[in-house]
Design a protein around this motif. Sequence first.
Motif, PDB file in Angstrom:
ATOM      1  N   GLY A   4       0.828  -1.197   0.000  1.00 18.75           N
ATOM      2  CA  GLY A   4       0.000   0.000   0.000  1.00 18.75           C
ATOM      3  C   GLY A   4       0.861   1.244   0.000  1.00 18.75           C
ATOM      4  N   PRO A   5       0.235   2.391  -0.166  1.00 11.46           N
ATOM      5  CA  PRO A   5       0.997   3.638  -0.168  1.00 11.46           C
ATOM      6  C   PRO A   5       1.543   3.941   1.226  1.00 11.46           C
ATOM      7  CG  PRO A   5      -1.349   4.087  -0.265  1.00 11.46           C
ATOM      8  CD  PRO A   5      -1.184   2.599  -0.379  1.00 11.46           C
ATOM      9  N   ASP A   6       2.726   4.509   1.281  1.00 12.65           N
ATOM     10  CA  ASP A   6       3.348   4.903   2.537  1.00 12.65           C
ATOM     11  C   ASP A   6       3.414   6.415   2.621  1.00 12.65           C
ATOM     12  OD1 ASP A   6       3.821   2.273   3.224  1.00 12.65           O
ATOM     13  OD2 ASP A   6       5.893   2.278   2.536  1.00 12.65           O
ATOM     14  N   ILE A   7       3.231   6.920   3.831  1.00 14.05           N
ATOM     15  CA  ILE A   7       3.424   8.331   4.097  1.00 14.05           C
ATOM     16  C   ILE A   7       4.391   8.415   5.267  1.00 14.05           C
ATOM     17  CG2 ILE A   7       2.359  10.487   4.823  1.00 14.05           C
ATOM     18  CD1 ILE A   7      -0.229   9.519   3.544  1.00 14.05           C
ATOM     19  N   ALA A   8       5.542   9.039   5.036  1.00 16.79           N
ATOM     20  CA  ALA A   8       6.548   9.161   6.085  1.00 16.79           C
ATOM     21  C   ALA A   8       6.137  10.256   7.057  1.00 16.79           C
ATOM     22  CB  ALA A   8       7.906   9.480   5.467  1.00 16.79           C
ATOM     23  N   LEU A   9       6.105   9.913   8.340  1.00 24.81           N
ATOM     24  CA  LEU A   9       5.739  10.878   9.375  1.00 24.81           C
ATOM     25  C   LEU A   9       6.868  11.088  10.382  1.00 24.81           C
ATOM     26  CD1 LEU A   9       2.094   9.674  10.130  1.00 24.81           C
ATOM     27  CD2 LEU A   9       2.831  11.449   8.552  1.00 24.81           C
ATOM     28  N   ALA A  10       8.004  10.419  10.177  1.00 18.18           N
ATOM     29  CA  ALA A  10       9.103  10.464  11.143  1.00 18.18           C
ATOM     30  C   ALA A  10       9.609  11.882  11.380  1.00 18.18           C
ATOM     31  CB  ALA A  10      10.239   9.570  10.670  1.00 18.18           C
ATOM     32  N   HIS A  11       9.520  12.744  10.384  1.00 18.20           N
ATOM     33  CA  HIS A  11      10.026  14.107  10.522  1.00 18.20           C
ATOM     34  C   HIS A  11       9.067  15.023  11.291  1.00 18.20           C
ATOM     35  CE1 HIS A  11       7.352  14.315   7.077  1.00 18.20           C
ATOM     36  NE2 HIS A  11       7.314  15.626   7.239  1.00 18.20           N
ATOM     37  N   LEU A  12       7.857  14.545  11.565  1.00 20.18           N
ATOM     38  CA  LEU A  12       6.860  15.364  12.257  1.00 20.18           C
ATOM     39  C   LEU A  12       6.982  15.198  13.769  1.00 20.18           C
ATOM     40  CD1 LEU A  12       3.679  14.629  10.097  1.00 20.18           C
ATOM     41  CD2 LEU A  12       5.231  16.569   9.910  1.00 20.18           C
ATOM     42  N   SER A  13       6.681  16.275  14.473  1.00 21.06           N
ATOM     43  CA  SER A  13       6.627  16.197  15.935  1.00 21.06           C
ATOM     44  C   SER A  13       5.356  15.452  16.329  1.00 21.06           C
ATOM     45  CB  SER A  13       6.622  17.600  16.543  1.00 21.06           C
ATOM     46  OG  SER A  13       5.387  18.244  16.254  1.00 21.06           O
ATOM     47  N   GLN A  14       5.242  15.077  17.585  1.00 17.32           N
ATOM     48  CA  GLN A  14       4.045  14.386  18.061  1.00 17.32           C
ATOM     49  C   GLN A  14       2.808  15.259  17.839  1.00 17.32           C
ATOM     50  OE1 GLN A  14       3.951  11.246  18.980  1.00 17.32           O
ATOM     51  NE2 GLN A  14       1.767  11.277  19.361  1.00 17.32           N
ATOM     52  N   THR A  15       2.935  16.550  18.064  1.00 20.46           N
ATOM     53  CA  THR A  15       1.815  17.483  17.865  1.00 20.46           C
ATOM     54  C   THR A  15       1.442  17.561  16.381  1.00 20.46           C
ATOM     55  OG1 THR A  15       2.557  18.769  19.766  1.00 20.46           O
ATOM     56  CG2 THR A  15       1.043  19.860  18.239  1.00 20.46           C
ATOM     57  N   GLU A  16       2.444  17.633  15.507  1.00 18.43           N
ATOM     58  CA  GLU A  16       2.174  17.687  14.064  1.00 18.43           C
ATOM     59  C   GLU A  16       1.534  16.394  13.573  1.00 18.43           C
ATOM     60  OE1 GLU A  16       5.669  20.693  12.468  1.00 18.43           O
ATOM     61  OE2 GLU A  16       6.199  18.601  12.947  1.00 18.43           O
ATOM     62  N   ARG A  17       1.940  15.266  14.142  1.00 16.61           N
ATOM     63  CA  ARG A  17       1.323  13.984  13.769  1.00 16.61           C
ATOM     64  C   ARG A  17      -0.147  13.965  14.149  1.00 16.61           C
ATOM     65  NH1 ARG A  17       6.041  10.026  15.954  1.00 16.61           N
ATOM     66  NH2 ARG A  17       7.606  10.758  14.484  1.00 16.61           N
ATOM     67  N   ARG A  18      -0.450  14.447  15.352  1.00 20.75           N
ATOM     68  CA  ARG A  18      -1.849  14.475  15.798  1.00 20.75           C
ATOM     69  C   ARG A  18      -2.679  15.363  14.871  1.00 20.75           C
ATOM     70  NH1 ARG A  18      -1.943  15.029  22.270  1.00 20.75           N
ATOM     71  NH2 ARG A  18      -4.018  14.168  21.962  1.00 20.75           N
ATOM     72  N   ALA A  19      -2.104  16.516  14.507  1.00 15.58           N
ATOM     73  CA  ALA A  19      -2.811  17.425  13.607  1.00 15.58           C
ATOM     74  C   ALA A  19      -2.981  16.793  12.229  1.00 15.58           C
ATOM     75  CB  ALA A  19      -2.051  18.748  13.498  1.00 15.58           C
ATOM     76  N   TYR A  20      -1.957  16.078  11.763  1.00 21.07           N
ATOM     77  CA  TYR A  20      -2.038  15.414  10.459  1.00 21.07           C
ATOM     78  C   TYR A  20      -3.164  14.380  10.442  1.00 21.07           C
ATOM     79  CZ  TYR A  20      -1.205  12.301   6.620  1.00 21.07           C
ATOM     80  OH  TYR A  20      -1.394  11.533   5.513  1.00 21.07           O
ATOM     81  N   VAL A  21      -3.262  13.583  11.486  1.00 21.47           N
ATOM     82  CA  VAL A  21      -4.304  12.552  11.555  1.00 21.47           C
ATOM     83  C   VAL A  21      -5.682  13.205  11.475  1.00 21.47           C
ATOM     84  CG1 VAL A  21      -5.366  10.826  13.058  1.00 21.47           C
ATOM     85  CG2 VAL A  21      -2.884  10.853  12.751  1.00 21.47           C
ATOM     86  N   LEU A  22      -5.873  14.301  12.193  1.00 23.53           N
ATOM     87  CA  LEU A  22      -7.166  15.000  12.135  1.00 23.53           C
ATOM     88  C   LEU A  22      -7.426  15.561  10.736  1.00 23.53           C
ATOM     89  CD1 LEU A  22      -7.092  16.919  15.527  1.00 23.53           C
ATOM     90  CD2 LEU A  22      -8.379  14.851  14.972  1.00 23.53           C
ATOM     91  N   ALA A  23      -6.423  16.201  10.153  1.00 22.08           N
ATOM     92  CA  ALA A  23      -6.589  16.777   8.811  1.00 22.08           C
ATOM     93  C   ALA A  23      -6.867  15.694   7.776  1.00 22.08           C
ATOM     94  CB  ALA A  23      -5.340  17.574   8.428  1.00 22.08           C
ATOM     95  N   ASP A  24      -6.165  14.577   7.878  1.00 23.04           N
ATOM     96  CA  ASP A  24      -6.364  13.479   6.934  1.00 23.04           C
ATOM     97  C   ASP A  24      -7.789  12.944   7.021  1.00 23.04           C
ATOM     98  OD1 ASP A  24      -5.368  11.591   4.962  1.00 23.04           O
ATOM     99  OD2 ASP A  24      -5.492  10.093   6.560  1.00 23.04           O
ATOM    100  N   ASN A  25      -8.298  12.801   8.222  1.00 26.95           N
ATOM    101  CA  ASN A  25      -9.670  12.326   8.385  1.00 26.95           C
ATOM    102  C   ASN A  25     -10.681  13.364   7.924  1.00 26.95           C
ATOM    103  OD1 ASN A  25      -9.704   9.581   9.598  1.00 26.95           O
ATOM    104  ND2 ASN A  25      -8.328  10.590  11.032  1.00 26.95           N
ATOM    105  N   MET A  26     -10.389  14.642   8.126  1.00 25.27           N
ATOM    106  CA  MET A  26     -11.301  15.696   7.690  1.00 25.27           C
ATOM    107  C   MET A  26     -11.389  15.737   6.168  1.00 25.27           C
ATOM    108  SD  MET A  26     -13.519  17.840   8.439  1.00 25.27           S
ATOM    109  CE  MET A  26     -13.461  18.474  10.077  1.00 25.27           C
ATOM    110  N   LEU A  27     -10.285  15.469   5.491  1.00 27.29           N
ATOM    111  CA  LEU A  27     -10.316  15.439   4.023  1.00 27.29           C
ATOM    112  C   LEU A  27     -11.332  14.434   3.513  1.00 27.29           C
ATOM    113  CD1 LEU A  27      -6.538  15.674   3.094  1.00 27.29           C
ATOM    114  CD2 LEU A  27      -8.318  17.358   2.638  1.00 27.29           C
ATOM    115  N   SER A  28     -11.368  13.266   4.119  1.00 29.08           N
ATOM    116  CA  SER A  28     -12.317  12.255   3.663  1.00 29.08           C
ATOM    117  C   SER A  28     -13.755  12.654   3.987  1.00 29.08           C
ATOM    118  CB  SER A  28     -11.979  10.890   4.260  1.00 29.08           C
ATOM    119  OG  SER A  28     -12.120  10.918   5.665  1.00 29.08           O
ATOM    120  N   LEU A  29     -13.958  13.374   5.102  1.00 29.05           N
ATOM    121  CA  LEU A  29     -15.312  13.827   5.430  1.00 29.05           C
ATOM    122  C   LEU A  29     -15.799  14.878   4.437  1.00 29.05           C
ATOM    123  CD1 LEU A  29     -15.129  14.166   9.313  1.00 29.05           C
ATOM    124  CD2 LEU A  29     -16.358  12.435   7.997  1.00 29.05           C
TER     125      LEU A  29
END
Length: 127
Positions: A4-29
């Motif tokens: 499957g497709p991979d998205i590298a998140l290692a460069h993100l801080s814990q806060t940026e990861r949390r924000a990314y997860v929310l934004a990614d889910n909002m895109l689908s909504l």
Amino acid sequence: MEVGPDIALAHLSQTERRAYVLADNMLSLNAGWDREILAIELQALVELEFDVELTGFSLAEIDLLIDEAAEGDPDAPDSADDAVPAVGGQPATRRSGAIVVACLLAAGRSCRASDHRRHHRPPAGAD
């Protein structure tokens, strides 16, 4: 699907990861479907004997989408609501009035008539 497709998140801080997860889910909504294309794709998967419930749609939803698409006839004449009336007679506005309207639509705001005369000069011989 083996890979499957991979998205590298290692460069993100814990806060940026949390924000990314929310934004990614909002895109689908906020996403929308072209229901006709969706029905075509689902029908193709059905014909290929693929387990279409793996797509996340229930069989009832898939049946409804395919049935709705089958009811629409792309070769049918347009409805009366889509008909464009014939234009005839004298124009209701002069060229300068049309430029003002076009500018208002393009700019989303009003402009002074003098601005239009300065920036939108009519071709030689035009009103």
